[in-house]
Design a protein around this motif. Structure first.
Motif, PDB file in Angstrom:
ATOM      1  N   PRO A   1       0.824  -1.208   0.000  1.00  0.00           N
ATOM      2  CA  PRO A   1       0.000   0.000   0.000  1.00  0.00           C
ATOM      3  C   PRO A   1       0.863   1.266   0.000  1.00  0.00           C
ATOM      4  O   PRO A   1       1.975   1.271   0.523  1.00  0.00           O
ATOM      5  N   PHE A   2       0.324   2.306  -0.588  1.00  0.00           N
ATOM      6  CA  PHE A   2       1.050   3.568  -0.725  1.00  0.00           C
ATOM      7  C   PHE A   2       1.175   4.245   0.635  1.00  0.00           C
ATOM      8  O   PHE A   2       0.194   4.496   1.311  1.00  0.00           O
ATOM      9  N   GLU A   3       2.420   4.538   1.056  1.00  0.00           N
ATOM     10  CA  GLU A   3       2.677   5.169   2.352  1.00  0.00           C
ATOM     11  C   GLU A   3       3.579   6.381   2.145  1.00  0.00           C
ATOM     12  O   GLU A   3       4.789   6.320   2.318  1.00  0.00           O
ATOM     13  N   PRO A   4       3.001   7.528   1.768  1.00  0.00           N
ATOM     14  CA  PRO A   4       3.816   8.716   1.477  1.00  0.00           C
ATOM     15  C   PRO A   4       4.593   9.226   2.679  1.00  0.00           C
ATOM     16  O   PRO A   4       5.604   9.912   2.527  1.00  0.00           O
ATOM     17  N   GLY A   5       4.142   8.905   3.893  1.00  0.00           N
ATOM     18  CA  GLY A   5       4.847   9.369   5.086  1.00  0.00           C
ATOM     19  C   GLY A   5       6.287   8.908   5.150  1.00  0.00           C
ATOM     20  O   GLY A   5       7.119   9.536   5.824  1.00  0.00           O
ATOM     21  N   LEU A   6       6.616   7.819   4.433  1.00  0.00           N
ATOM     22  CA  LEU A   6       7.988   7.334   4.434  1.00  0.00           C
ATOM     23  C   LEU A   6       8.947   8.339   3.816  1.00  0.00           C
ATOM     24  O   LEU A   6      10.147   8.304   4.087  1.00  0.00           O
ATOM     25  N   ALA A   7       8.426   9.243   2.992  1.00  0.00           N
ATOM     26  CA  ALA A   7       9.284  10.235   2.336  1.00  0.00           C
ATOM     27  C   ALA A   7       9.785  11.296   3.302  1.00  0.00           C
ATOM     28  O   ALA A   7      10.682  12.071   2.953  1.00  0.00           O
ATOM     29  N   ALA A   8       9.236  11.348   4.506  1.00  0.00           N
ATOM     30  CA  ALA A   8       9.705  12.334   5.487  1.00  0.00           C
ATOM     31  C   ALA A   8      11.188  12.131   5.807  1.00  0.00           C
ATOM     32  O   ALA A   8      11.919  13.091   6.083  1.00  0.00           O
ATOM     33  N   ASP A   9      11.633  10.868   5.759  1.00  0.00           N
ATOM     34  CA  ASP A   9      13.047  10.601   6.043  1.00  0.00           C
ATOM     35  C   ASP A   9      13.956  11.297   5.041  1.00  0.00           C
ATOM     36  O   ASP A   9      15.075  11.705   5.382  1.00  0.00           O
ATOM     37  N   ALA A  10      13.492  11.433   3.796  1.00  0.00           N
ATOM     38  CA  ALA A  10      14.295  12.119   2.788  1.00  0.00           C
ATOM     39  C   ALA A  10      14.466  13.596   3.142  1.00  0.00           C
ATOM     40  O   ALA A  10      15.547  14.163   2.974  1.00  0.00           O
ATOM     41  N   GLY A  11      13.404  14.215   3.640  1.00  0.00           N
ATOM     42  CA  GLY A  11      13.517  15.616   4.068  1.00  0.00           C
ATOM     43  C   GLY A  11      14.501  15.772   5.201  1.00  0.00           C
ATOM     44  O   GLY A  11      15.312  16.714   5.216  1.00  0.00           O
ATOM     45  N   CYS A  12      14.470  14.848   6.174  1.00  0.00           N
ATOM     46  CA  CYS A  12      15.433  14.888   7.275  1.00  0.00           C
ATOM     47  C   CYS A  12      16.858  14.712   6.753  1.00  0.00           C
ATOM     48  O   CYS A  12      17.791  15.375   7.222  1.00  0.00           O
ATOM     49  N   ALA A  13      17.023  13.815   5.765  1.00  0.00           N
ATOM     50  CA  ALA A  13      18.356  13.563   5.223  1.00  0.00           C
ATOM     51  C   ALA A  13      18.910  14.795   4.517  1.00  0.00           C
ATOM     52  O   ALA A  13      20.116  15.062   4.580  1.00  0.00           O
ATOM     53  N   LEU A  14      18.055  15.554   3.846  1.00  0.00           N
ATOM     54  CA  LEU A  14      18.518  16.781   3.194  1.00  0.00           C
ATOM     55  C   LEU A  14      19.061  17.771   4.217  1.00  0.00           C
ATOM     56  O   LEU A  14      20.088  18.419   3.988  1.00  0.00           O
ATOM     57  N   VAL A  15      18.386  17.890   5.341  1.00  0.00           N
ATOM     58  CA  VAL A  15      18.873  18.785   6.396  1.00  0.00           C
ATOM     59  C   VAL A  15      20.187  18.260   6.966  1.00  0.00           C
ATOM     60  O   VAL A  15      21.132  19.016   7.199  1.00  0.00           O
ATOM     61  N   GLY A  16      20.265  16.946   7.166  1.00  0.00           N
ATOM     62  CA  GLY A  16      21.490  16.354   7.675  1.00  0.00           C
ATOM     63  C   GLY A  16      22.672  16.579   6.760  1.00  0.00           C
ATOM     64  O   GLY A  16      23.818  16.670   7.219  1.00  0.00           O
ATOM     65  N   ALA A  17      22.421  16.681   5.452  1.00  0.00           N
ATOM     66  CA  ALA A  17      23.479  16.938   4.480  1.00  0.00           C
ATOM     67  C   ALA A  17      23.735  18.422   4.274  1.00  0.00           C
ATOM     68  O   ALA A  17      24.530  18.801   3.421  1.00  0.00           O
ATOM     69  N   ASN A  18      23.061  19.266   5.054  1.00  0.00           N
ATOM     70  CA  ASN A  18      23.218  20.723   5.010  1.00  0.00           C
ATOM     71  C   ASN A  18      22.728  21.328   3.703  1.00  0.00           C
ATOM     72  O   ASN A  18      23.184  22.390   3.289  1.00  0.00           O
ATOM     73  N   MET A  19      21.766  20.676   3.061  1.00  0.00           N
ATOM     74  CA  MET A  19      21.151  21.254   1.867  1.00  0.00           C
ATOM     75  C   MET A  19      19.989  22.125   2.319  1.00  0.00           C
ATOM     76  O   MET A  19      18.815  21.800   2.133  1.00  0.00           O
ATOM     77  N   THR A  20      20.338  23.247   2.940  1.00  0.00           N
ATOM     78  CA  THR A  20      19.361  24.053   3.681  1.00  0.00           C
ATOM     79  C   THR A  20      19.423  25.530   3.324  1.00  0.00           C
ATOM     80  O   THR A  20      19.034  26.374   4.127  1.00  0.00           O
ATOM     81  N   GLY A  21      19.944  25.875   2.157  1.00  0.00           N
ATOM     82  CA  GLY A  21      19.957  27.271   1.739  1.00  0.00           C
ATOM     83  C   GLY A  21      18.557  27.816   1.570  1.00  0.00           C
ATOM     84  O   GLY A  21      17.560  27.079   1.604  1.00  0.00           O
ATOM     85  N   ASN A  22      18.466  29.143   1.350  1.00  0.00           N
ATOM     86  CA  ASN A  22      17.165  29.807   1.314  1.00  0.00           C
ATOM     87  C   ASN A  22      16.210  29.186   0.296  1.00  0.00           C
ATOM     88  O   ASN A  22      15.008  29.100   0.530  1.00  0.00           O
ATOM     89  N   GLN A  23      16.739  28.765  -0.855  1.00  0.00           N
ATOM     90  CA  GLN A  23      15.877  28.237  -1.917  1.00  0.00           C
ATOM     91  C   GLN A  23      16.023  26.722  -2.090  1.00  0.00           C
ATOM     92  O   GLN A  23      15.502  26.156  -3.053  1.00  0.00           O
ATOM     93  N   ALA A  24      16.732  26.075  -1.172  1.00  0.00           N
ATOM     94  CA  ALA A  24      17.032  24.647  -1.353  1.00  0.00           C
ATOM     95  C   ALA A  24      15.772  23.796  -1.423  1.00  0.00           C
ATOM     96  O   ALA A  24      15.625  22.954  -2.322  1.00  0.00           O
ATOM     97  N   LEU A  25      14.852  23.975  -0.481  1.00  0.00           N
ATOM     98  CA  LEU A  25      13.641  23.161  -0.484  1.00  0.00           C
ATOM     99  C   LEU A  25      12.770  23.480  -1.695  1.00  0.00           C
ATOM    100  O   LEU A  25      12.226  22.575  -2.333  1.00  0.00           O
ATOM    101  N   ASN A  26      12.650  24.770  -2.035  1.00  0.00           N
ATOM    102  CA  ASN A  26      11.851  25.140  -3.200  1.00  0.00           C
ATOM    103  C   ASN A  26      12.372  24.461  -4.465  1.00  0.00           C
ATOM    104  O   ASN A  26      11.594  23.950  -5.280  1.00  0.00           O
ATOM    105  N   GLU A  27      13.704  24.485  -4.637  1.00  0.00           N
ATOM    106  CA  GLU A  27      14.284  23.877  -5.823  1.00  0.00           C
ATOM    107  C   GLU A  27      14.084  22.364  -5.829  1.00  0.00           C
ATOM    108  O   GLU A  27      13.836  21.764  -6.884  1.00  0.00           O
ATOM    109  N   THR A  28      14.191  21.748  -4.675  1.00  0.00           N
ATOM    110  CA  THR A  28      13.962  20.301  -4.590  1.00  0.00           C
ATOM    111  C   THR A  28      12.529  19.953  -4.975  1.00  0.00           C
ATOM    112  O   THR A  28      12.292  19.032  -5.772  1.00  0.00           O
ATOM    113  N   ILE A  29      11.568  20.677  -4.433  1.00  0.00           N
ATOM    114  CA  ILE A  29      10.158  20.408  -4.740  1.00  0.00           C
ATOM    115  C   ILE A  29       9.870  20.652  -6.214  1.00  0.00           C
ATOM    116  O   ILE A  29       9.178  19.868  -6.880  1.00  0.00           O
TER     117      ILE A  29
END
Length: 265
Positions: free
Chosen positions: A59-87
Motif C-alpha cells: 500500500p502507498f505510504e507517502p509518510g515514508l518520504a519524510a526521512d528524505a527531508g530529514c536527510a537533506l537537512v542532515g546533508a546541510n542542503m538548507t539554503g534559502n531556496q534549497a527546499l523550493n528547488e527540490t520540490i
C-alpha cells in the motif's frame, strides 16, 4: 488498486542518474555542501530511488518520504531556496525519471510524497534551529560571565556569534523595546535593521498570537520565568505570515535582578 507499470531497468537507471545530476546542481547552487560533486550525486541518486520506491509500493505510504527531508537537512542542503528547488525539480522530473506516466493518479502520489518530504525537512530544520537556540543561549550566559573578567575579549566573541549565526537574535529592554538585532533576524523577517530598533519586539507579531507572546514576555521580564519557548508568527513585508520558533530568555545582573531579555527566532 492501480497497477504499477513495468519499467525497463536501463531506462529508469538512466533517468534517475540524470535526475540526481540536476538535483546536485540545484543543491550546489542553493546551499554550501562540504562534499565532492560525485558524492552529492550518489547521495541524491539513492534518495531519488527511495522516493520512486515509495511511489510504486503498495500500500502507498507517502509518510515514508519524510526521512528524505530529514536527510537533506542532515546533508546541510538548507539554503534559502534549497527546499523550493527540490520540490520544483522532483515535481517536474521524478515521474519521468522513474518511468511512470504523468497522469492524475501518479501526480497525486508525487504531491503526497513531496508534502511528506517537506514536512520531514521542516521538522528537522526546527529541531536544528532549536539546538542552535539552546547553544546561543548558553553562549550568551557564558559571555556575560566572562565579561566581568575580560570584557573586551568577551565582546569580540559575542559579536562573532551574534553576527554569524543563522538564528535571528534580538536584545530588548525589559519593556520589550528592541535595542539590538543581528543580520539573520532581519533576513528572517525580511526587514532592515532600522525597522526593528527602538520598536517593541511585538510590533511585528500577527494578531492571532500577539497576546500570547506578550503575556509570555511579561512573565519573563518580571522574572517569574527565566525562559519561554513557543511558536510565533510575524507579518512579513508583503503581509505574509512568517512562522518562527521563538525563545525568550531573561538575563539577570550581578544581583540576580532582571536586566534585559534575549529573543531568538
Amino acid at each position: 488498486m492501480t497497477d504499477v507499470p513495468a519499467s525497463p531497468t536501463g531506462t529508469m537507471s538512466d533517468g534517475m542518474t540524470a535526475l540526481a545530476g540536476r538535483w546536485a546542481a540545484a543543491a550546489l547552487a542553493t546551499s554550501h555542501v562540504a562534499l565532492p560533486r560525485a558524492d552529492i550525486e550518489a547521495f541524491l541518486l539513492d534518495m531519488a530511488r527511495g522516493l520512486a520506491e515509495v511511489l510504486r509500493t503498495e500500500p502507498f505510504e507517502p509518510g515514508l518520504a519524510a526521512d528524505a527531508g530529514c536527510a537533506l537537512v542532515g546533508a546541510n542542503m538548507t539554503g534559502n531556496q534549497a527546499l523550493n528547488e527540490t520540490i520544483r525539480l522532483l515535481g517536474n522530473d521524478l515521474l519521468d525519471a522513474a518511468d511512470l506516466p504523468f497522469d492524475h493518479h501518479w501526480q497525486t502520489r508525487v504531491t503526497a510524497v513531496l508534502g511528506s518530504l517537506s514536512a520531514g525537512y521542516v521538522d528537522a530544520m526546527r529541531d536544528r534551529l532549536f539546538d542552535e537556540q539552546e547553544m546561543i543561549k548558553r553562549a550568551v550566559f557564558r559571555a556575560r560571565d566572562i565579561a566581568e573578567r575580560a570584557q573586551r575579549a568577551t565582546e569580540a566573541r559575542w559579536r562573532a556569534v551574534f553576527h554569524s549565526t543563522a538564528a535571528g537574535i534580538a536584545i530588548t529592554d525589559l519593556d520589550g523595546t528592541v535595542q539590538s538585532v543581528n543580520p539573520a533576524l532581519c533576513d528572517i523577517l525580511g526587514v532592515h535593521e532600522q525597522d526593528l530598533l527602538d520598536r517593541p519586539l511585538a510590533a511585528g507579531l500577527s494578531p492571532n498570537n500577539a497576546q500570547k507572546v506578550l503575556a509570555a514576555f511579561d512573565r519573563v521580564a518580571r522574572g517569574d520565568h527565566d525562559k519561554y519557548v513557543g511558536d510565533a508568527s510575524f507579518i512579513g513585508p508583503d503581509n505574509e505570515l512568517i512562522w518562527t520558533r521563538l525563545s525568550l530568555s531573561l538575563v539577570r545582573d550581578a544581583a540576580q535582578e532582571p536586566e534585559y531579555a534575549v529573543a531568538v527566532d
